[in-house]
Design a protein around this motif. Structure first.
Motif, mmCIF file in Angstrom:
data_model
loop_
_atom_site.group_PDB
_atom_site.id
_atom_site.type_symbol
_atom_site.label_atom_id
_atom_site.label_comp_id
_atom_site.label_asym_id
_atom_site.label_seq_id
_atom_site.Cartn_x
_atom_site.Cartn_y
_atom_site.Cartn_z
ATOM 1 N N LYS A 1 -15.677 -2.111 -9.850
ATOM 2 C CA LYS A 1 -14.994 -1.716 -11.085
ATOM 3 C C LYS A 1 -14.238 -2.919 -11.641
ATOM 4 O O LYS A 1 -13.673 -3.717 -10.907
ATOM 5 C CB LYS A 1 -14.026 -0.574 -10.830
ATOM 6 N N LYS A 2 -14.187 -3.022 -12.958
ATOM 7 C CA LYS A 2 -13.450 -4.114 -13.574
ATOM 8 C C LYS A 2 -11.955 -3.795 -13.604
ATOM 9 O O LYS A 2 -11.549 -2.653 -13.414
ATOM 10 C CB LYS A 2 -13.948 -4.352 -14.992
ATOM 11 N N GLU A 3 -11.146 -4.820 -13.837
ATOM 12 C CA GLU A 3 -9.716 -4.619 -13.994
ATOM 13 C C GLU A 3 -9.445 -4.004 -15.365
ATOM 14 O O GLU A 3 -9.898 -4.522 -16.388
ATOM 15 C CB GLU A 3 -8.988 -5.959 -13.895
ATOM 16 N N PHE A 4 -8.724 -2.893 -15.390
ATOM 17 C CA PHE A 4 -8.266 -2.378 -16.679
ATOM 18 C C PHE A 4 -7.078 -1.445 -16.468
ATOM 19 O O PHE A 4 -6.815 -1.007 -15.357
ATOM 20 C CB PHE A 4 -9.383 -1.660 -17.443
ATOM 21 N N SER B 1 3.288 -1.188 -7.264
ATOM 22 C CA SER B 1 3.634 -1.250 -5.844
ATOM 23 C C SER B 1 2.360 -0.991 -5.048
ATOM 24 O O SER B 1 1.696 0.010 -5.271
ATOM 25 C CB SER B 1 4.693 -0.209 -5.494
ATOM 26 N N PRO B 2 1.964 -1.932 -4.190
ATOM 27 C CA PRO B 2 2.616 -3.211 -3.890
ATOM 28 C C PRO B 2 2.349 -4.249 -4.976
ATOM 29 O O PRO B 2 1.418 -4.103 -5.760
ATOM 30 C CB PRO B 2 1.968 -3.611 -2.572
ATOM 31 N N PHE B 3 3.159 -5.315 -4.963
ATOM 32 C CA PHE B 3 3.029 -6.326 -6.018
ATOM 33 C C PHE B 3 3.684 -7.621 -5.550
ATOM 34 O O PHE B 3 4.800 -7.608 -5.045
ATOM 35 C CB PHE B 3 3.706 -5.836 -7.292
ATOM 36 N N MET C 1 -6.722 5.568 -10.048
ATOM 37 C CA MET C 1 -6.346 4.182 -9.852
ATOM 38 C C MET C 1 -6.531 3.347 -11.125
ATOM 39 O O MET C 1 -5.818 2.386 -11.342
ATOM 40 C CB MET C 1 -7.179 3.565 -8.726
ATOM 41 N N TYR C 2 -7.518 3.697 -11.922
ATOM 42 C CA TYR C 2 -7.844 2.866 -13.084
ATOM 43 C C TYR C 2 -7.552 3.640 -14.370
ATOM 44 O O TYR C 2 -7.979 4.773 -14.539
ATOM 45 C CB TYR C 2 -9.320 2.447 -13.030
ATOM 46 N N TRP C 3 -6.820 3.004 -15.265
ATOM 47 C CA TRP C 3 -6.399 3.635 -16.503
ATOM 48 C C TRP C 3 -7.114 3.005 -17.692
ATOM 49 O O TRP C 3 -7.348 1.793 -17.709
ATOM 50 C CB TRP C 3 -4.883 3.457 -16.709
ATOM 51 N N MET D 1 -3.150 -3.319 -7.116
ATOM 52 C CA MET D 1 -3.836 -3.747 -5.901
ATOM 53 C C MET D 1 -5.336 -3.466 -5.992
ATOM 54 O O MET D 1 -6.158 -4.322 -5.680
ATOM 55 C CB MET D 1 -3.240 -3.026 -4.684
ATOM 56 N N TYR D 2 -5.701 -2.266 -6.427
ATOM 57 C CA TYR D 2 -7.116 -1.932 -6.508
ATOM 58 C C TYR D 2 -7.792 -2.597 -7.694
ATOM 59 O O TYR D 2 -8.949 -3.009 -7.610
ATOM 60 C CB TYR D 2 -7.281 -0.412 -6.567
ATOM 61 N N GLY D 3 -7.066 -2.717 -8.795
ATOM 62 C CA GLY D 3 -7.655 -3.415 -9.937
ATOM 63 C C GLY D 3 -7.873 -4.880 -9.666
ATOM 64 O O GLY D 3 -8.887 -5.466 -10.057
#
Length: 456
Positions: free
Chosen positions: A50-53, A79-81, A1-3, A41-43
């Motif tokens: 977890k932080k947004e990245f 997606s979704p957005f 989910m997180y990159w 969505m998860y970020g």
């Protein structure tokens, strides 16, 4: 989910995406480009602290790449957005997960970009990777008493969290084959008769998915609340998750790992028909038409209420109808018929001026568990590559299977798991890998099987 956000990783993603765009952009079936699945969505929610990245990769890099390499197609970052949150059904696109979340506006979302429901597979597929005892354990309990917990809950609730909050009577033996998310997307089994053997266990774990997709897809195809009745459709699309499994499991699939077609496959295929008739049962009964072709449609709408046990047509009427290209509208209500007995089946069919059937639908008033069905007998005939089917009484959920020297795999039918009325003639195309074999047709609740030999 997180990159990762570092430049080196972003360059790898850009190179990978460029190769993908170059390889498949020529396909006419490609609708749009999506930067990722559910990462925004998860970020956005910062789930688990977890932080947004990773946002720059799909918000900037992939957007620029698609603009350069395939500018005529729409690009959405994720997606979704869209909306107040990423999964806002009132704006943007929506992933349902109806068994786990209540999403405001999900009855008529703007774009239903992911919809899923767990299903069992055809019985011969289940038997290939599960034993009879695993499919239907001897100690299986259809309905758990109040206060009792499904054994899988105690084992998995910490591992999978909310996914096991539902106390559904799924056999414990299924859980080693069950997609980890599938438990929370399995509900409604209580609407069907209790399982008493292997066959009924597989049926009720399939039909609930098929019926879910019938009602859901028809509703979002209509696309507008009943009180509107006509005009601009709020819902502009529906996508099922998922088409095919890569290995044997009990999941959300329409086509299993052995390339066998599941019961929900046929339900969705019918609900996706470009011209759709839909019967909405509520305070009033409304007959809807949906035309997702590029041409206006003129035809004759025929309706009747059919008494299963008197085996007769009641309240028949016909009316000319017209539905414009891209339109969804209510043709009529059934108010003028007065009271309709709830043991009747509601049937409608739309034909063009040559008598060609454009659309057809059937609805029942009550849930299946509260309904009795007649012991219908079918007649079968093979005409070339077509199977011609008729019935003496209402036939509920006609199931077609094939067999060539013990091989039930590789048969393909243009329709299956369908309902049939005695004044109809059903024609089904026979396809698949077999050159000869026995085809069996049986209404699920009837004791009578009918067989015919087919040879190409």
């Amino acid at each position: 989910m997180y990159w990762p956000d570092d430049r080196a990783y972003r360059e790898l993603c850009i190179a990978d995406a460029a190769d993908l765009i170059r390889r498949i952009r020529g396909h006419a079936c490609l609708l749009m480009w999506v930067g990722n699945n559910e990462a925004y969505m998860y970020g956005e929610s910062e789930e688990g602290g977890k932080k947004e990245f990773g946002f720059q990769t799909f918000m900037l890099d992939f957007a620029r790449l698609c603009e350069e390499m395939d500018p005529e197609r729409f690009y959405t970052p994720s997606s979704p957005f869209g909306g107040k949150d990423a999964n806002d059904a009132l704006e943007g696109d929506t992933h349902a997960y109806s068994g786990a979340y209540h999403v405001a506006g999900l009855q008529y979302p703007v774009f239903f970009s992911e919809d899923c429901y767990t299903t069992a597979l055809p019985l011969h597929s289940m038997r290939r990777f599960m034993s009879e005892e695993e499919i239907y354990p001897k100690d299986y309990v259809n309905c758990l008493p109040y206060g009792a917990k499904n054994p899988a809950y105690a084992v998995n609730r910490h591992k999978y969290g909310f996914r096991y909050w539902r106390n559904l009577p799924i056999p414990e033996t299924w859980h080693r084959y069950l997609d980890e998310y599938a438990q929370c997307e399995y509900w409604g089994i209580e609407r069907y008769y209790d399982a008493t053997d292997v066959e009924s266990m597989v049926y009720r774990a399939s039909v609930c998915a098929a019926d879910y997709f019938k009602s859901t897809v028809e509703r979002v195809r209509r696309g507008i609340p009943t009180e509107n009745g006509t005009g601009f459709r709020r819902t502009q699309g529906h996508l099922n998750w998922k088409l095919k499994d890569a290995f044997p499991m009990i999941s959300f699939t329409l086509i299993d790992a052995f390339l066998e077609l599941t019961q929900p496959y046929y339900s969705i295929k019918r609900a996706y028909s470009p011209i759709l008739l839909s019967i909405e049962i509520g305070d009033h009964i409304r007959l809807w038409g949906v035309n997702d072709t590029s041409e206006d449609v003129d035809g004759t709408l025929e309706f009747c209420a059919f008494s299963k046990f008197d085996n007769e047509v009641r309240e028949p009427f016909t009316m000319p109808v017209r539905i414009l290209a891209g339109e969804s509208r209510i043709f009529t209500t059934l108010d003028h018929l007065g009271p309709i007995r709830r043991d009747c089946i509601l049937f409608c069919i739309l034909k063009d001026k040559t008598g060609t059937v454009l659309a057809r639908n059937i609805e029942h008033f009550d849930m299946e568990r509260d309904t009795l069905f007649p012991d219908a007998k079918l007649s079968l005939q093979v005409e070339g590559t077509e199977l011609v089917i008729q019935t003496d009484q209402y036939a509920h959920c006609v199931i077609l299977t094939g067999d060539e020297e013990g091989d039930a795999f590789g048969w393909e039918f243009s329709d299956n798991y369908f309902h049939l009325l005695p004044f109809e003639t059903k024609r089904v195309q026979i396809g698949g890998m077999h050159t000869a074999g026995t085809i069996t047709a049986k209404p699920y609740y009837s004791p009578y099987k009918t067989e015919v030999f087919h040879q190409k």
